[in-house]
Design a protein around this motif. Structure first.
Motif, PDB file in Angstrom:
ATOM      1  N   ILE A  83      24.541  -0.585 -12.486  1.00  0.00           N
ATOM      2  CA  ILE A  83      24.239  -0.072 -11.141  1.00  0.00           C
ATOM      3  C   ILE A  83      25.456  -0.228 -10.227  1.00  0.00           C
ATOM      4  N   ARG A  84      26.149  -1.353 -10.324  1.00  0.00           N
ATOM      5  CA  ARG A  84      27.353  -1.563  -9.505  1.00  0.00           C
ATOM      6  C   ARG A  84      28.433  -0.534  -9.832  1.00  0.00           C
ATOM      7  N   MET A  85      28.613  -0.256 -11.119  1.00  0.00           N
ATOM      8  CA  MET A  85      29.641   0.707 -11.514  1.00  0.00           C
ATOM      9  C   MET A  85      29.286   2.118 -11.032  1.00  0.00           C
ATOM     10  N   THR A  86      28.011   2.480 -11.124  1.00  0.00           N
ATOM     11  CA  THR A  86      27.624   3.810 -10.649  1.00  0.00           C
ATOM     12  C   THR A  86      27.709   3.881  -9.127  1.00  0.00           C
ATOM     13  N   ASN A  87      27.460   2.769  -8.443  1.00  0.00           N
ATOM     14  CA  ASN A  87      27.643   2.761  -6.986  1.00  0.00           C
ATOM     15  C   ASN A  87      29.089   3.086  -6.628  1.00  0.00           C
ATOM     16  N   LYS A  88      30.017   2.554  -7.400  1.00  0.00           N
ATOM     17  CA  LYS A  88      31.437   2.829  -7.138  1.00  0.00           C
ATOM     18  C   LYS A  88      31.760   4.298  -7.401  1.00  0.00           C
ATOM     19  N   ALA A  89      31.173   4.854  -8.453  1.00  0.00           N
ATOM     20  CA  ALA A  89      31.379   6.283  -8.729  1.00  0.00           C
ATOM     21  C   ALA A  89      30.783   7.128  -7.609  1.00  0.00           C
ATOM     22  N   LEU A  90      29.616   6.723  -7.122  1.00  0.00           N
ATOM     23  CA  LEU A  90      28.948   7.492  -6.072  1.00  0.00           C
ATOM     24  C   LEU A  90      29.636   7.357  -4.716  1.00  0.00           C
ATOM     25  N   LEU A  91      30.407   6.299  -4.527  1.00  0.00           N
ATOM     26  CA  LEU A  91      31.220   6.214  -3.312  1.00  0.00           C
ATOM     27  C   LEU A  91      32.308   7.286  -3.321  1.00  0.00           C
ATOM     28  N   LEU A  92      32.807   7.587  -4.520  1.00  0.00           N
ATOM     29  CA  LEU A  92      33.847   8.606  -4.649  1.00  0.00           C
ATOM     30  C   LEU A  92      33.262  10.017  -4.600  1.00  0.00           C
ATOM     31  N   GLU A  93      32.086  10.212  -5.184  1.00  0.00           N
ATOM     32  CA  GLU A  93      31.411  11.512  -5.175  1.00  0.00           C
ATOM     33  C   GLU A  93      29.905  11.269  -5.118  1.00  0.00           C
ATOM     34  N   PRO A  94      29.323  11.340  -3.930  1.00  0.00           N
ATOM     35  CA  PRO A  94      27.899  11.007  -3.752  1.00  0.00           C
ATOM     36  C   PRO A  94      26.929  11.889  -4.537  1.00  0.00           C
ATOM     37  N   ASN A  95      27.351  13.070  -4.944  1.00  0.00           N
ATOM     38  CA  ASN A  95      26.458  13.987  -5.660  1.00  0.00           C
ATOM     39  C   ASN A  95      26.814  14.131  -7.134  1.00  0.00           C
ATOM     40  N   ASP A  96      27.376  13.097  -7.735  1.00  0.00           N
ATOM     41  CA  ASP A  96      27.733  13.131  -9.156  1.00  0.00           C
ATOM     42  C   ASP A  96      26.468  12.980  -9.990  1.00  0.00           C
ATOM     43  N   PRO A  97      26.019  14.046 -10.661  1.00  0.00           N
ATOM     44  CA  PRO A  97      24.762  13.968 -11.410  1.00  0.00           C
ATOM     45  C   PRO A  97      24.776  12.931 -12.538  1.00  0.00           C
ATOM     46  N   ASP A  98      25.920  12.766 -13.200  1.00  0.00           N
ATOM     47  CA  ASP A  98      25.996  11.767 -14.272  1.00  0.00           C
ATOM     48  C   ASP A  98      25.783  10.361 -13.727  1.00  0.00           C
ATOM     49  N   ALA A  99      26.468  10.043 -12.644  1.00  0.00           N
ATOM     50  CA  ALA A  99      26.350   8.704 -12.060  1.00  0.00           C
ATOM     51  C   ALA A  99      24.931   8.457 -11.547  1.00  0.00           C
ATOM     52  N   ILE A 100      24.329   9.465 -10.938  1.00  0.00           N
ATOM     53  CA  ILE A 100      22.963   9.317 -10.421  1.00  0.00           C
ATOM     54  C   ILE A 100      21.983   9.071 -11.570  1.00  0.00           C
ATOM     55  N   ALA A 101      22.139   9.809 -12.661  1.00  0.00           N
ATOM     56  CA  ALA A 101      21.233   9.658 -13.810  1.00  0.00           C
ATOM     57  C   ALA A 101      21.417   8.305 -14.493  1.00  0.00           C
ATOM     58  N   VAL A 102      22.661   7.899 -14.714  1.00  0.00           N
ATOM     59  CA  VAL A 102      22.918   6.605 -15.370  1.00  0.00           C
ATOM     60  C   VAL A 102      22.398   5.474 -14.496  1.00  0.00           C
ATOM     61  N   GLN A 103      22.609   5.592 -13.190  1.00  0.00           N
ATOM     62  CA  GLN A 103      22.105   4.575 -12.269  1.00  0.00           C
ATOM     63  C   GLN A 103      20.577   4.519 -12.326  1.00  0.00           C
ATOM     64  N   GLY A 104      19.948   5.670 -12.346  1.00  0.00           N
ATOM     65  CA  GLY A 104      18.488   5.717 -12.427  1.00  0.00           C
ATOM     66  C   GLY A 104      17.964   5.082 -13.702  1.00  0.00           C
ATOM     67  N   GLU A 105      18.633   5.331 -14.814  1.00  0.00           N
ATOM     68  CA  GLU A 105      18.217   4.720 -16.087  1.00  0.00           C
ATOM     69  C   GLU A 105      18.331   3.194 -16.016  1.00  0.00           C
ATOM     70  N   ALA A 106      19.402   2.697 -15.431  1.00  0.00           N
ATOM     71  CA  ALA A 106      19.568   1.245 -15.291  1.00  0.00           C
ATOM     72  C   ALA A 106      18.488   0.672 -14.387  1.00  0.00           C
ATOM     73  N   MET A 107      18.126   1.414 -13.352  1.00  0.00           N
ATOM     74  CA  MET A 107      17.064   0.961 -12.453  1.00  0.00           C
ATOM     75  C   MET A 107      15.728   0.875 -13.177  1.00  0.00           C
ATOM     76  N   VAL A 108      15.457   1.856 -14.038  1.00  0.00           N
ATOM     77  CA  VAL A 108      14.219   1.831 -14.825  1.00  0.00           C
ATOM     78  C   VAL A 108      14.191   0.576 -15.688  1.00  0.00           C
ATOM     79  N   GLU A 109      15.303   0.272 -16.330  1.00  0.00           N
ATOM     80  CA  GLU A 109      15.364  -0.897 -17.212  1.00  0.00           C
ATOM     81  C   GLU A 109      15.178  -2.205 -16.445  1.00  0.00           C
ATOM     82  N   MET A 110      15.558  -2.197 -15.158  1.00  0.00           N
ATOM     83  CA  MET A 110      15.376  -3.399 -14.346  1.00  0.00           C
ATOM     84  C   MET A 110      13.995  -3.440 -13.699  1.00  0.00           C
ATOM     85  N   GLY A 111      13.204  -2.393 -13.925  1.00  0.00           N
ATOM     86  CA  GLY A 111      11.863  -2.350 -13.373  1.00  0.00           C
ATOM     87  C   GLY A 111      11.776  -1.715 -11.996  1.00  0.00           C
TER      88      GLY A 111
END
Length: 164
Positions: free
Chosen positions: A88-116
Motif C-alpha cells: 500500500i505504501r509503494m502504491t501510494n508513492k506511485a499514486l502521488l506521481l500519477e493519481p489515476n494510474d489504474p495499475d497502482a489503484i488495482a494493486v493497492q486495492g488488492e493489498a487492502m482486500v488482503e488486509m481486510g
C-alpha cells in the motif's frame, strides 16, 4: 533612479530561483537505466525471484524516483511476500506521481482486500470504474479480488473464539 538597483536585484533573485526549475526533466522522461532495471525486476518477479526483483526495482527507483511503474512493481513484490502494508505504501508513492494510474489503484486495492479493508478496496474499484469508462483489465482484477476476499490474511490470522 534610486529604485532601479532594488528592482534589478529583485529581478536577478527571480531569475536565480527560476533557473533550477527550468533545468528539470519532464515527468514523462524516466532515466533509461531506471527503465532497464524495472524491466529486469519484472522478469525476476515473473520467475519468482522476489529478493532479486526487489533489489532491481529499488535500484531503479534510486536512479529515478519518478518511475511510478517501479513503485507499482515493488508493491507487487511486497504482495507476494505478504507485506501488504508495504504494498500500500509503494502504491501510494506511485499514486502521488500519477493519481489515476489504474495499475497502482488495482494493486493497492488488492493489498487492502488482503488486509481486510474491503470498503477501502471498493472505493478503489469505484475510482477504477470512473477512470476505465470502456473497461480495463485492472477493473476485472480488483473486482475478482474483492469477490474472493482475503486469502492470506484470513489463513494467517484465524478468528479467535470470544470469551465472556
Amino acid at each position: 533612479m534610486r529604485s532601479l538597483p532594488s528592482l534589478l536585484m529583485i529581478g536577478f533573485a527571480g531569475l536565480a530561483l527560476a533557473a533550477p526549475v527550468a533545468g528539470q526533466r519532464a515527468d514523462d522522461q524516466i532515466q533509461p537505466k531506471s527503465v532497464q532495471l524495472m524491466h529486469q525486476g519484472q522478469a525476476l518477479l515473473a520467475q519468482g525471484k522476489l529478493e532479486q526483483a526487489e533489489d532491481a526495482l529499488e535500484t531503479a527507483l534510486a536512479i529515478d524516483p519518478r518511475n511510478r511503474w517501479a513503485f507499482t512493481d515493488l508493491a507487487r513484490v511486497a504482495e507476494k511476500q505478504h507485506l501488504f502494508g508495504k504494498a500500500i505504501r509503494m502504491t501510494n508513492k506511485a499514486l502521488l506521481l500519477e493519481p489515476n494510474d489504474p495499475d497502482a489503484i488495482a494493486v493497492q486495492g488488492e493489498a487492502m482486500v488482503e488486509m481486510g479493508a474491503v470498503a477501502r478496496a471498493q472505493a478503489n474499484l469505484q475510482k477504477l470504474q470512473t477512470i476505465c469508462t470502456k473497461g480495463c483489465p485492472q477493473l476485472a482484477q480488483l473486482s475478482a479480488a474483492i469477490t474472493r476476499g482475503p486469502t492470506v490474511a484470513s489463513a494467517k490470522f484465524p478468528e479467535t473464539p470470544k470469551t465472556n
